[in-house]
Design a protein around this motif. Structure first.
Motif, PDB file in Angstrom:
ATOM      1  N   ASP A   1     -19.187  27.984  70.602  1.00  0.00           N
ATOM      2  CA  ASP A   1     -18.312  29.467  69.585  1.00  0.00           C
ATOM      3  C   ASP A   1     -17.846  30.561  70.130  1.00  0.00           C
ATOM      4  OD1 ASP A   1     -20.434  27.900  68.222  1.00  0.00           O
ATOM      5  OD2 ASP A   1     -22.047  29.324  67.782  1.00  0.00           O
ATOM      6  N   PHE A   2     -18.320  30.335  71.573  1.00  0.00           N
ATOM      7  CA  PHE A   2     -17.064  31.476  72.043  1.00  0.00           C
ATOM      8  C   PHE A   2     -15.793  31.449  72.699  1.00  0.00           C
ATOM      9  CE2 PHE A   2     -20.963  33.625  74.966  1.00  0.00           C
ATOM     10  CZ  PHE A   2     -20.981  34.351  73.275  1.00  0.00           C
ATOM     11  N   ALA A   3     -14.995  29.864  72.375  1.00  0.00           N
ATOM     12  CA  ALA A   3     -14.607  29.523  73.413  1.00  0.00           C
ATOM     13  C   ALA A   3     -13.925  29.471  71.703  1.00  0.00           C
ATOM     14  CB  ALA A   3     -14.237  27.641  73.426  1.00  0.00           C
ATOM     15  N   GLU A   4     -14.604  28.750  70.641  1.00  0.00           N
ATOM     16  CA  GLU A   4     -13.709  28.425  69.439  1.00  0.00           C
ATOM     17  C   GLU A   4     -13.292  29.751  68.687  1.00  0.00           C
ATOM     18  OE1 GLU A   4     -16.010  26.164  66.771  1.00  0.00           O
ATOM     19  OE2 GLU A   4     -14.525  27.252  64.677  1.00  0.00           O
ATOM     20  N   SER A   5     -14.353  31.178  68.939  1.00  0.00           N
ATOM     21  CA  SER A   5     -13.775  32.166  67.767  1.00  0.00           C
ATOM     22  C   SER A   5     -12.884  32.666  69.248  1.00  0.00           C
ATOM     23  CB  SER A   5     -14.936  32.650  67.560  1.00  0.00           C
ATOM     24  OG  SER A   5     -16.095  33.380  68.945  1.00  0.00           O
ATOM     25  N   GLY A   6     -12.771  32.597  70.060  1.00  0.00           N
ATOM     26  CA  GLY A   6     -11.584  33.343  71.477  1.00  0.00           C
ATOM     27  C   GLY A   6     -12.682  34.748  71.260  1.00  0.00           C
ATOM     28  N   GLU A   7     -13.775  34.067  71.643  1.00  0.00           N
ATOM     29  CA  GLU A   7     -14.324  35.793  72.709  1.00  0.00           C
ATOM     30  C   GLU A   7     -13.835  36.713  72.895  1.00  0.00           C
ATOM     31  OE1 GLU A   7     -16.569  36.573  70.185  1.00  0.00           O
ATOM     32  OE2 GLU A   7     -17.954  37.704  70.329  1.00  0.00           O
ATOM     33  N   SER A   8     -13.736  37.881  73.493  1.00  0.00           N
ATOM     34  CA  SER A   8     -12.748  38.315  74.771  1.00  0.00           C
ATOM     35  C   SER A   8     -14.428  37.877  75.662  1.00  0.00           C
ATOM     36  CB  SER A   8     -13.083  39.637  75.035  1.00  0.00           C
ATOM     37  OG  SER A   8     -13.498  39.769  74.597  1.00  0.00           O
TER      38      SER A   8
ATOM     39  N   ARG B   1     -13.156  23.785  71.330  1.00  0.00           N
ATOM     40  CA  ARG B   1     -14.460  24.777  71.801  1.00  0.00           C
ATOM     41  C   ARG B   1     -15.052  24.101  73.159  1.00  0.00           C
ATOM     42  NH1 ARG B   1     -18.675  26.057  67.947  1.00  0.00           N
ATOM     43  NH2 ARG B   1     -20.399  25.148  69.306  1.00  0.00           N
ATOM     44  N   GLY B   2     -14.115  24.191  74.200  1.00  0.00           N
ATOM     45  CA  GLY B   2     -14.164  23.999  75.043  1.00  0.00           C
ATOM     46  C   GLY B   2     -14.785  22.176  75.767  1.00  0.00           C
ATOM     47  N   GLY B   3     -14.994  21.371  74.789  1.00  0.00           N
ATOM     48  CA  GLY B   3     -15.835  20.417  75.275  1.00  0.00           C
ATOM     49  C   GLY B   3     -17.012  20.876  75.108  1.00  0.00           C
ATOM     50  N   ARG B   4     -17.793  22.386  73.770  1.00  0.00           N
ATOM     51  CA  ARG B   4     -19.019  21.583  74.001  1.00  0.00           C
ATOM     52  C   ARG B   4     -19.288  21.545  72.198  1.00  0.00           C
ATOM     53  NH1 ARG B   4     -17.905  25.826  77.218  1.00  0.00           N
ATOM     54  NH2 ARG B   4     -18.459  25.597  79.916  1.00  0.00           N
ATOM     55  N   PRO B   5     -20.700  21.127  72.373  1.00  0.00           N
ATOM     56  CA  PRO B   5     -20.958  21.018  70.873  1.00  0.00           C
ATOM     57  C   PRO B   5     -21.353  21.653  70.110  1.00  0.00           C
ATOM     58  CG  PRO B   5     -23.027  20.405  72.083  1.00  0.00           C
ATOM     59  CD  PRO B   5     -21.506  20.186  73.214  1.00  0.00           C
ATOM     60  N   LYS B   6     -20.749  21.802  68.578  1.00  0.00           N
ATOM     61  CA  LYS B   6     -21.737  22.454  67.665  1.00  0.00           C
ATOM     62  C   LYS B   6     -23.024  22.616  67.528  1.00  0.00           C
ATOM     63  CE  LYS B   6     -17.165  22.729  64.990  1.00  0.00           C
ATOM     64  NZ  LYS B   6     -16.259  21.470  63.965  1.00  0.00           N
ATOM     65  N   ARG B   7     -23.446  23.555  67.206  1.00  0.00           N
ATOM     66  CA  ARG B   7     -24.836  23.619  66.346  1.00  0.00           C
ATOM     67  C   ARG B   7     -25.056  23.442  64.777  1.00  0.00           C
ATOM     68  NH1 ARG B   7     -30.297  27.631  67.612  1.00  0.00           N
ATOM     69  NH2 ARG B   7     -31.826  25.755  66.496  1.00  0.00           N
TER      70      ARG B   7
END
Lengths: 114, 197
Positions: free
Chosen positions: B27-34, A77-83
């Motif tokens: 969330d954007f990074a994880e889901s590979g959003e454009s 997640r690019g080092g970012r936390p989850k909610r």
């Protein structure tokens, strides 16, 4: 917002709240923003906007139906936390009541698209 | 192009609370959003958040009670002050040399920055997350103000604008910053500050 295919393009506020509660309950310990969104999109077959997701989460939290907290950051997640999201006992009761009401009221009804 | 979208996503997401911004960007990074989809998503979220903020009474009080009337009042006082100063410094208008009018001019020199700071402080305290919109609306007075300044002070427009910035703009910005740092205030303090404005 997420919607159904066909004439009705959007879910109402309370319908979407129920969908979100169900998804969060199904995901259990792994329930957080991106996971709920992915699960919802798979279930309903439409894209779900991040705006609808996060504003609904806040509304549900304000009603006491869910609890949220910031989880761990991951490299994925690019080092970012989850909610993270957890359905409260009140949320379980509200979702169960809604589901039971829909089931009761739907008995004997056959929905056939014209 | 994708980098430009992400740059915009970064800028727009500044309008969100830090924790929510991190969660959404994650969330954007994880889901590979454009970049394009992320931009639409973040825009949708920010617009929804802003609309929800207007369900509260504070942004409305800031708009109706401050941005409108105080914006007009401050613009008029600043223009009057600049007019007086321009006569005093450039036109050597004899009437301006009377003690009473010099006193009035001096009073305005104190009053305008104090009013600007107070207006900025109350606005910052009341509105916080909608402050950017209130500030933009507040600045709608500036074109009118600048046109009038150009009319008053033909000889020293740059000096006049600088003066306007020092007397009106900077105190308001400092007040707003102070108001934001102090956090949201209850109803009693705005009522105490309002008569000063």
């Amino acid at each position: 917002m997420c919607g159904t295919p066909g004439p009705s393009k959007r879910w109402s506020e309370s319908e979407f709240e129920y969908l979100l509660l169900s998804s969060a309950a199904r995901l259990g310990e792994d329930s957080y923003g991106a996971a709920i969104r992915e699960d919802l999109e798979k279930s309903i077959g439409r894209r779900c906007s991040i705006g609808a997701l996060y504003t609904t989460l806040e509304r549900l939290e304000a009603k006491g139906l869910i609890e949220t907290w910031m989880g761990d950051a991951t490299p994925q997640r690019g080092g970012r936390p989850k909610r993270m999201v957890r359905v409260t006992a009140k949320g379980v009761r509200a979702a169960a009541d809604f589901y039971n009401a829909v089931m009761r009221v739907s008995r004997g009804v056959s929905w056939v698209r014209p | 192009m994708n980098r430009a979208w992400w740059w915009l996503v970064d800028r727009i997401s500044q309008a969100l609370e830090p924790s929510e911004r991190d969660a959404v960007r994650g969330d954007f990074a994880e889901s590979g959003e454009s970049g394009g989809r992320a931009l639409l998503g973040i825009l949708g979220l920010v617009v929804r958040r802003q609309l929800l903020l207007w369900k509260d009474w504070r942004p409305w009080l800031g708009l109706i009670g401050l941005v409108g009337p105080v914006g007009v009042l401050l613009t008029i006082r600043t223009l009057a002050l600049l007019g007086g100063l321009s006569y005093f410094f450039w036109a050597s208008y004899p009437a301006m040399t009377t003690g009473e009018q010099i006193l009035l001019l001096g009073g305005d020199l104190v009053l305008v920055p104090v009013l600007s700071w107070t207006a900025g402080f109350v606005l910052g305290s009341l509105t916080r997350r909608t402050l950017w919109l209130h500030s933009a609306l507040f600045c709608l007075w500036l074109p009118y103000s600048h046109a009038r300044v150009a009319h008053y002070v033909r000889q020293g427009i740059v000096f006049a604008l600088l003066f306007e910035a020092v007397l009106f703009f900077f105190p308001a910005v400092l007040g707003a910053r102070w108001g934001i740092r102090k956090g949201t205030i209850g109803l009693r303090r705005p009522i105490c500050y309002a008569p000063q404005s």
